[in-house]
Design a protein around this motif. Structure first.
Motif, PDB file in Angstrom:
ATOM      1  N   THR A  91      75.181  26.706  54.057  1.00  0.00           N
ATOM      2  CA  THR A  91      74.366  25.735  54.329  1.00  0.00           C
ATOM      3  C   THR A  91      74.694  24.807  55.459  1.00  0.00           C
ATOM      4  O   THR A  91      73.816  24.381  56.309  1.00  0.00           O
ATOM      5  N   HIS A  92      76.142  24.693  55.575  1.00  0.00           N
ATOM      6  CA  HIS A  92      76.612  23.817  56.873  1.00  0.00           C
ATOM      7  C   HIS A  92      76.437  24.687  58.017  1.00  0.00           C
ATOM      8  O   HIS A  92      75.882  24.252  59.053  1.00  0.00           O
ATOM      9  N   LEU A  93      76.464  25.834  58.039  1.00  0.00           N
ATOM     10  CA  LEU A  93      76.431  26.611  59.285  1.00  0.00           C
ATOM     11  C   LEU A  93      74.913  27.095  59.634  1.00  0.00           C
ATOM     12  O   LEU A  93      74.681  27.260  60.930  1.00  0.00           O
ATOM     13  N   CYS A  94      74.151  27.270  58.578  1.00  0.00           N
ATOM     14  CA  CYS A  94      73.025  27.638  58.511  1.00  0.00           C
ATOM     15  C   CYS A  94      71.921  26.825  57.994  1.00  0.00           C
ATOM     16  O   CYS A  94      71.424  27.096  57.081  1.00  0.00           O
ATOM     17  N   PRO A  95      71.825  25.627  58.487  1.00  0.00           N
ATOM     18  CA  PRO A  95      71.042  24.544  57.789  1.00  0.00           C
ATOM     19  C   PRO A  95      69.510  24.860  57.812  1.00  0.00           C
ATOM     20  O   PRO A  95      68.758  24.379  57.000  1.00  0.00           O
ATOM     21  N   ASP A  96      69.109  25.337  58.610  1.00  0.00           N
ATOM     22  CA  ASP A  96      67.628  25.980  58.802  1.00  0.00           C
ATOM     23  C   ASP A  96      66.948  27.323  57.753  1.00  0.00           C
ATOM     24  O   ASP A  96      65.922  27.279  57.747  1.00  0.00           O
ATOM     25  N   ARG A  97      67.987  27.800  57.372  1.00  0.00           N
ATOM     26  CA  ARG A  97      67.779  28.561  56.329  1.00  0.00           C
ATOM     27  C   ARG A  97      67.525  28.507  55.001  1.00  0.00           C
ATOM     28  O   ARG A  97      68.346  27.413  54.464  1.00  0.00           O
ATOM     29  N   LYS A  98      67.007  29.326  54.276  1.00  0.00           N
ATOM     30  CA  LYS A  98      66.550  29.056  52.724  1.00  0.00           C
ATOM     31  C   LYS A  98      67.958  29.326  51.945  1.00  0.00           C
ATOM     32  O   LYS A  98      68.757  30.146  52.453  1.00  0.00           O
TER      33      LYS A  98
END
Length: 832
Positions: free
Chosen positions: A82-89
């Motif tokens: 979630t930190h590296l890919c905040p835009d993904r679900k």
């Protein structure tokens, strides 16, 4: 200042617009989840909260220490993600099971090889799962479910969502040796809601034609074909009509495609609908190419199929991978090399693989090298352990469950211009298991064709096809029919019907008959593999006459006067061509016989003989001898006629006898047609299913109690009401001996596989030592990968072999204890 105010107003408008869009999306979400397409009404009536979980094993209700550690690792992995890919679900990692306990998704997969031949192949597994389970839609079409139940519970209640389908199918495929993975991704509305009304029925797909190797070379010296005498104007008119029809069909197809595209565009959740399916990688089980399986239908799809719109993650029983590739073009551009750490982020790392750390805290970045090494070691220690074993109980499918399949005994699937109905075997009295109705229009109003499939019929009927436009019915039979029937095309089973076409399994018939076409005016029979090289017999009839009874038959038929019998023969290389008859025609009403011989090499005309028959004696009783006018001959390559009248006379006598014999053969063929029609009418009026009663008795016995393990041995001693001591001891010893032999055979098979794998590993090692200096770095890496896979394979076989040896003794002891307590044997062996 004005510019700043305008910017603030624009930002507020965008915020309000975003809120409006999110509200609309939630409204659409609730509307779509409330009414799903193609879902039976009884699906929504089932209450999962009411299921009984009290009898489930303890592994369903608690987590082991290793499982708790795995959940901790998963939470840490999710934090990084979630930190590296905040835009993904959010990832689908550890939903709760039927007991409300969080379980990691990989541990819900339970690899199982079931004892059914059909379930050893991927298509059999996929077909069983899609038939056995009833589809339930996701509560929210744009989010994954909050729970994931065990495959055993899903099998028990015969229903589940796409994730339940996929986990069960993946468990069966891995058990059967496939490299299979569950997939969490996105798909079209039709796939997510099991809407097959825009798809062509798989049973109607024509097999792809194999392209020919090459065209025949032209030969300028070949004989020119005869001139085409057809009218070019008529051909042009027919071509124009064909073009008009083709243009109309193309227009209809384009309109249908436009409707489909518009339908997709009208879906407000296009690209957001969550779906789960199965990924099968190439390599294992000789799978040549990676493909997808939609668990709802059991059909395979290419990885470039437009119905699959993206992938979030995949998992099996050993690890979990997150897709880091761009899915703007769906799954078309995805690479499924899970070892590629750039395209696929793996959750459980090996101790030799680096771990990417969170760079969010400045304090961590400022830590000294020793502290950083300590952190890395701690992180690797958390993630470099093996996946815990599955918490799911062993998957069992009884023979009765495997046989019946459908939860309600019947399943209906709507396709594009078609409707398919399926039944369990023995449910219908006529053995019907599939019924396909094909329509002419999308509204399914006009029926064009009906196909039916049957099983377990004593008359060996396998499939029936009814053309509603021509009213022709074709029955297809499996080998083993009483009369050797292979196919039968008719409008009615009555003898007065216009035409009957019967095909036979020629190898089962003495006369080599392959096909017979019969109508009121003519009959054509096709033969194969005959010693006399006959391959076609064509008979033309006159008007029907009186009824006669043929010797050797029980059928009384209407005798049809025969006008002509024509026979065609293949070439017999043991005879000269001008003595080998190619065609003979018996013109019975005209008292003539025509013989045409095969062509000799380098000749374009064949030898011929025409006989004119007369009565064998005149009114006064004087014999009539052969005269030159009774036979006209043409000998290819010779200007002289055959002057041997005695030879021609004997030939005429033989042909006259052959003519009478052929008339009897034709009458017997007529009688056989009537006999077949009579038998087929009786078979259809009283359909008998093979082993039907026996199967039903077995089902009833399985419902009441387990199968009697002593039955095979009790039958051998007459199944006495009370056994003597000698009989009881014999039954005990024989039963134990059979079990021992079965277990020994099983161990021997595994031992042979183990030795074969070890031998293969030794050969690889020898080859590597011999060619090591000549290998490039890439080839050496490939070899080491293959070598390690073989080593792991050997390790698995060795573990299985050890387990089988250990359990063999336990099984024998358990059987001996069971027999000691059996009331039928306890009197004599209870003390032993």
């Amino acid at each position: 200042m004005e510019i700043l105010e305008e910017k603030e107003e624009e930002e507020q408008r965008e915020k309000l617009k975003g809120l409006t869009i999110s509200d609309n999306l939630q409204d659409v979400d609730t509307k779509v989840s409330a009414k799903q397409v193609c879902v039976p009404s009884d699906v929504f009536d089932f209450d999962w909260s009411s299921i009984d979980t009290s009898q489930l094993p303890s592994s369903y209700k608690t987590n082991s220490l290793k499982e708790k550690k795995l959940l901790h690792v998963a939470d840490h992995f999710l934090q990084q993600y979630t930190h590296l890919c905040p835009d993904r679900k959010l990832l689908f990692l550890h939903p709760v099971n039927e007991c409300g306990v969080e379980k990691f998704v990989s541990t819900t997969v339970r690899p199982t090889l079931l004892p059914y031949t059909e379930l050893y192949h991927w298509d059999g597994c996929a077909s069983f799962v899609s038939d056995y389970l009833t589809m339930e839609p996701l509560k929210s079409p744009i989010t994954p479910p909050s729970s994931l139940y065990s495959p055993t519970t899903i099998l028990k209640y015969q229903r589940g969502n796409c994730f339940d389908f996929s986990v069960l199918l993946c468990s069966m495929l891995i058990g059967a040796g496939y490299d299979a993975y569950c997939v969490h991704g996105y798909a079209t509305r039709e796939m997510c809601t099991l809407d097959t009304t825009q798809e062509l029925c798989p049973l109607l797909r024509e097999p792809q034609e194999v392209p020919k190797n090459g065209m025949k070379k032209s030969n300028k010296y070949r004989i020119k074909p005869p001139p085409d005498l057809q009218s070019k104007f008529e051909l042009q008119q027919e071509a124009k009509k064909a073009e008009i029809v083709a243009a109309r069909e193309n227009k209809e197809r384009e309109e249908e495609k436009v409707m489909e595209v518009e339908k997709c565009k009208r879906d407000p959740l296009y690209g957001l609908r969550v779906h789960a399916w199965v990924l099968v990688l190439s390599g294992k089980r000789d799978v040549p190419k990676t493909f997808f399986i939609n668990p709802f239908t059991g059909n395979s799809h290419s990885t470039t199929d437009e119905h699959f719109l993206g992938i979030e993650s995949v998992w099996n029983h050993r690890n979990y991978w997150v897709n880091m590739q761009d899915c703007r073009n769906g799954c078309k551009d995805l690479t499924f090399d899970l070892g590629d750490t750039i395209r696929w982020e793996v959750m459980l790392l090996g101790s030799h693989e680096p771990l990417q750390l969170l760079p969010d805290a400045e304090e961590e970045n400022e830590l000294p090298d020793r502290d950083m090494d300590h952190v890395r070691e701690k992180e690797e220690e958390d993630t470099s352990f093996d996946m815990p074993p599955s918490w799911v109980a062993p998957i069992h499918i009884t023979p009765r469950e495997f046989e019946t399949r459908y939860s309600q005994g019947r399943k209906v699937i709507l396709y594009k211009k078609a409707k398919l109905e399926k039944w369990a075997p023995y449910l219908n009295g006529n053995g019907l298991v599939k019924h396909l109705t094909v329509y002419a229009d999308l509204d399914c109003a006009e029926v064009v064709k009906v196909k039916e499939w049957f099983k377990n019929r004593e008359d060996m009927l396998d499939m029936r096809e009814v053309n509603k436009q021509t009213q022709l019915t074709t029955d297809y039979f499996s080998p083993g029919h009483l009369l050797g029937l292979k196919a039968h095309t008719y409008m009615s089973l009555e003898p007065e019907a216009e035409q009957h076409t019967m095909e036979f399994y020629s190898e089962t018939r003495v006369d080599g008959l392959q096909k017979r076409v019969k109508n009121a005016k003519e009959m054509t029979e096709y033969f194969m593999g005959r010693d006399d090289f006959l391959h076609v017999r064509h008979t033309e009839f006159c008007k029907r006459g009186k009824k006669i009874h043929l010797a050797g038959t029980r059928t009384e038929i209407n005798s049809q006067p025969i006008a002509q019998i024509k026979e065609c023969f293949h070439r017999n290389l043991e005879k000269p061509a001008d003595e080998d008859v190619a065609e003979r025609i018996f013109l019975i009403t005209e008292n003539r016989i025509h013989l045409t011989y095969h062509l000799k090499d380098k000749y374009i005309t064949a030898s011929k003989k025409n006989f004119y028959k007369e009565a064998e004696s005149d009114r006064k009783g004087n014999g009539i001898f052969m005269t030159p006018g009774k036979c006209i001959t043409y000998q290819a390559g010779s200007s002289e006629e055959d002057k041997n009248q005695l030879h021609l006379y004997k030939l005429l006598q033989e042909l006259t006898k052959e003519e009478k014999w052929l008339e009897q053969q034709v009458q017997q063929s007529e009688a056989e047609v009537l006999n077949i029609l009579k038998i087929r009418k009786n078979e259809e009026s009283a359909v008998k299913l093979s082993r039907n009663e026996k199967r039903r008795q077995q089902y009833e016995a399985m419902k009441k109690q387990d199968l009697d393990y002593l039955a095979p041995f009790l039958i051998q001693i007459g199944h006495p009401e009370k056994m003597t001591k000698a009989q009881a001891l014999w039954v005990r010893d024989e039963c134990l001996t059979v079990l021992k032999h079965r277990l020994i055979d099983k161990v021997n098979i595994i031992q042979a596989r183990f030795e074969q794998a070890v031998e293969e590993l030794q050969k690889k090692n020898q080859w590597f030592q011999k060619n090591r200096k000549r290998l490039s770095a890439e080839e050496e890496d490939e070899f080491l990968t293959s070598y390690s896979e073989t080593m792991s394979h050997i390790h698995i076989i060795e573990l299985r072999l050890t387990r089988e040896k250990q359990t063999a003794i336990q099984k024998c002891l358990a059987l001996a204890e069971k027999m000691r307590k059996d009331p039928r044997l306890a009197e004599h062996i209870g003390h032993t």
